[in-house]
Design an enzyme around this catalytic site. Structure first.
Site, PDB file in Angstrom:
ATOM      1  NE  ARG A 165      -4.982  -0.208  -8.425  1.00 17.26           N
ATOM      2  CZ  ARG A 165      -3.827  -0.871  -8.294  1.00 17.26           C
ATOM      3  NH1 ARG A 165      -3.623  -1.685  -7.285  1.00 17.26           N
ATOM      4  NH2 ARG A 165      -2.878  -0.715  -9.198  1.00 17.26           N
TER       5      ARG A 165
ATOM      6  NE  ARG B 231      -2.944  -8.626 -10.409  1.00 16.17           N
ATOM      7  CZ  ARG B 231      -2.462  -7.511  -9.908  1.00 16.17           C
ATOM      8  NH1 ARG B 231      -3.062  -6.922  -8.892  1.00 16.17           N
ATOM      9  NH2 ARG B 231      -1.381  -6.965 -10.407  1.00 16.17           N
TER      10      ARG B 231
ATOM     11  CG  HIS C 252      -4.451  -7.650  -3.316  1.00 11.25           C
ATOM     12  ND1 HIS C 252      -4.937  -6.419  -2.944  1.00 11.25           N
ATOM     13  CD2 HIS C 252      -3.168  -7.434  -3.701  1.00 11.25           C
ATOM     14  CE1 HIS C 252      -3.983  -5.507  -3.109  1.00 11.25           C
ATOM     15  NE2 HIS C 252      -2.908  -6.098  -3.563  1.00 11.25           N
TER      16      HIS C 252
ATOM     17  CG  ASP D 209       3.802  -2.836   0.287  1.00 13.37           C
ATOM     18  OD1 ASP D 209       3.277  -3.919   0.610  1.00 13.37           O
ATOM     19  OD2 ASP D 209       4.176  -2.580  -0.887  1.00 13.37           O
TER      20      ASP D 209
ATOM     21  CD  GLU E 220      -2.675  -7.407  -0.136  1.00 15.03           C
ATOM     22  OE1 GLU E 220      -1.976  -8.229  -0.738  1.00 15.03           O
ATOM     23  OE2 GLU E 220      -2.441  -6.185  -0.162  1.00 15.03           O
TER      24      GLU E 220
END
Ligand code: BG6
Length: 292
Positions: free
Chosen positions: A67, A91, A160, A205, A264
């Site tokens: 994270r 990832r 990201h 978002d 991102e």
């Protein structure tokens, strides 16, 4: 004649939790790269605050993404229908370190490769390489090659990036005015950006489409501006979870939303990539910073 000692250093080590990392120190910047996900978890220009955010609550374990830092979303982004989990498997896979190079100016280049695994069986054969260059700036290049003799390879890719900021309420993201974006908080409704700079006072978002090659994060609290320069990234995703989502995420501190913003860079959704047999693509992101 003896070759001079490099002025920079790359040290492979194993953290206490067992995670293998590369620690990179150059005269103008330092970094940490986890082989887990090829996630760059730390970058700091000499004399400046860290550029990347890493959650105090991040998991560092097989099967979970880190994270913070720069996870790589690949070969899909989000959770399209039929996919069991978010943002692909790159990832959460342990990458191999292929090469470490020292440039005469002190820059260090680390090249990693995604090893072939069971999950690849759902796709035509491909190669995925990631080159991280550490100097005063941080440059990331993701290179995909379709190795199939006859089938096209369709994929999504996104770096990201979690930026570390002083106070999200004093942060703006500039360069997006006039673009269309998909608002992931409104069922991916297509909207039009009318603001000169995106500000944050609640959850955001968004997937911006046909993003320009230069964006800027201005951070008044840290007195810094971050420049994001891209090559071949048609999408920019801007994300901050804000209070409620922060509380709901087990691997993220309740107040940490104040100290991060994700901007991102990639090619996702309808702007995903298609490579014909034998073709390669590259996605490049260069991150640099300067005082405001
Ligand atoms: C962003 C998405 O890219 O990643 C968000 O736009 C998502 O919708 C966020 O919440 C974090 O995803 P994850 O899987 O790392 O929790």
């Amino acid at each position: 004649m003896n070759t001079p000692e490099p002025i920079s250093r790359v040290e492979p080590t194993t953290r206490q939790d067992g995670m293998p990392v590369l620690e990179v120190a150059t005269p103008r910047g330092m970094a940490e790269i986890h082989r887990h996900g090829a996630t760059v978890t730390h970058f700091q220009k000499t004399g400046e605050a860290p550029l990347l955010f890493l959650s105090q609550c991040s998991r560092f374990e097989a099967g979970s993404p880190i994270r913070g830092g720069i996870p790589i979303c690949f070969p899909w982004f989000g959770q399209p229908e039929g996919r069991a989990f978010m943002h692909g498997y790159a990832r959460i896979t342990q990458w191999e370190v292929e090469a470490v190079g020292y440039e005469p100016n002190g820059a260090v280049k680390v090249r990693l490769r995604l090893p072939h695994g069971e999950q690849d069986a759902a796709f035509p054969p491909f190669a995925l390489e990631y080159t991280v260059t550490i100097e005063e700036a941080l440059t990331l290049e993701l290179r995909v090659t379709n190795q199939s003799p006859d089938a096209p390879f369709e994929f999504e890719e996104c770096l990201h990036t979690y930026f570390h900021v002083g106070d999200i309420e004093q942060v703006t993201v500039g360069g997006l005015k006039g673009l269309h974006y998909l608002d992931r908080l409104a069922g991916s409704e297509r909207k039009h950006e009318t603001q000169a700079a995106v500000q944050f006072a609640s959850e955001v978002d968004r997937i911006y489409l046909e993003a320009p090659p230069k964006l800027e994060v201005r951070d008044a609290a840290l007195g810094r501006r971050i420049r994001i320069e891209t090559l071949n990234a048609r999408c920019a995703v801007v994300w901050n979870p804000w209070i409620n989502k922060a509380r709901a995420m087990p691997d993220f501190g309740d107040d940490e939303y104040r100290r991060m913003v994700c901007v991102e860079s990639g090619n996702v959704g309808s702007l995903r990539r298609v490579l014909q047999p034998g073709e390669s693509s590259h996605l490049t992101v260069r991150l640099s910073s300067a005082p405001l």
